[in-house]
Design an enzyme around this catalytic site. Structure first.
Site, PDB file in Angstrom:
ATOM      1  N   PHE A  10      46.731  54.213   4.836  1.00  0.00           N
ATOM      2  CA  PHE A  10      47.201  54.126   3.210  1.00  0.00           C
ATOM      3  C   PHE A  10      46.866  52.752   2.377  1.00  0.00           C
ATOM      4  O   PHE A  10      46.855  51.733   2.697  1.00  0.00           O
ATOM      5  CB  PHE A  10      48.637  54.163   3.370  1.00  0.00           C
ATOM      6  N   ASP A  11      46.497  53.264   1.273  1.00  0.00           N
ATOM      7  CA  ASP A  11      46.008  52.039   0.377  1.00  0.00           C
ATOM      8  C   ASP A  11      47.547  51.778  -0.182  1.00  0.00           C
ATOM      9  O   ASP A  11      48.206  52.335   0.268  1.00  0.00           O
ATOM     10  CB  ASP A  11      45.380  52.755  -0.875  1.00  0.00           C
TER      11      ASP A  11
END
Length: 231
Positions: A10-11
């Site tokens: 995940f960013d």
């Protein structure tokens, strides 16, 4: 339902952390503290300047250390605030990292996914600030690794960032990973460069154009579950 992937990468900002809210809070706090005033229109000016400098960082044209001071030097010059830009930067980062702002639905999504997937954060950011934000929001325990460009030595979308991430994760099986992020230029382009499947979180209905090629597109975080599981 069976998991399709082993790792979900995940960013952070604009994907699970609400950077716009944190930025507005920190900017108001630092201007009030050091300049004695704050005007709402300053948020747009700072956001524009900061976004432009982060684009240069992604291209390797400016360092993280240079960015964090220059954005305030340029901002102060534009709106007419005097003061030491390095001090503004330090105090801004203090306020930024204490902001408990999460994208709606992110916490619930992570809670749902945690039993079935290994998860990591992949973020272009400042080490101490990003780590502290995951502590303050309480999201840190969901992730085995918080992988930050300042530690990697290069930002997304460079392949060197992902090589560093694989070493940290102890896993190079790219086909078993999924990158999830909001930025075409760093998250999706980076995943394309590294040969990793990717999902573009696109809540505002933007057009991808030719900048990058997402494998999946979602407008709501909850839609991710329909991608990472199969019957």
């Amino acid at each position: 339902m069976k998991p399709v992937y082993t790792w979900l990468l995940f960013d952070a900002d604009h994907t699970i952390l609400d950077f716009d809210a944190a930025e507005a809070h920190a900017l108001e706090a630092v201007c009030t503290e050091l300049a004695g005033e704050f005007r709402s229109e300053w948020v747009e000016a700072y956001h524009r300047i900061n976004k432009g400098l982060w684009a240069l960082l992604e291209k390797g044209e400016i360092s993280s250390a240079e960015l964090r001071v220059k954005r305030f030097a340029d901002f102060q010059a534009e709106i007419g605030i005097e003061g030491d830009s390095a001090v503004f930067s330090t105090r801004y980062l203090h306020h930024l990292q204490e902001g408990n702002y999460v994208i709606p639905g992110a916490r619930e999504l992570l809670e749902s996914l945690a039993p079935d997937f290994r998860m990591a954060v992949i973020t272009n950011g400042i080490r101490d600030t990003q780590k502290r934000r995951f502590e303050v929001t309480g999201l840190g325990p969901f992730f085995e690794h918080i992988i930050i460009s300042e530690d990697a030595g290069v930002p997304k979308p460079h392949t060197g960032f992902f090589d560093y991430a694989f070493e940290r994760m102890g896993d190079h099986r790219r086909e078993t990973m999924l990158v999830i992020g909001d930025s075409l230029s760093s998250d999706i382009k980076g995943a394309n460069n590294a040969g990793i499947p990717c999902c573009w979180y696109n809540p505002h209905g933007k057009e991808a154009g030719d900048l990058a090629a997402p494998d999946f597109v979602i407008s709501e975080l909850s839609d991710l579950e329909g991608i990472v599981y199969r019957d």
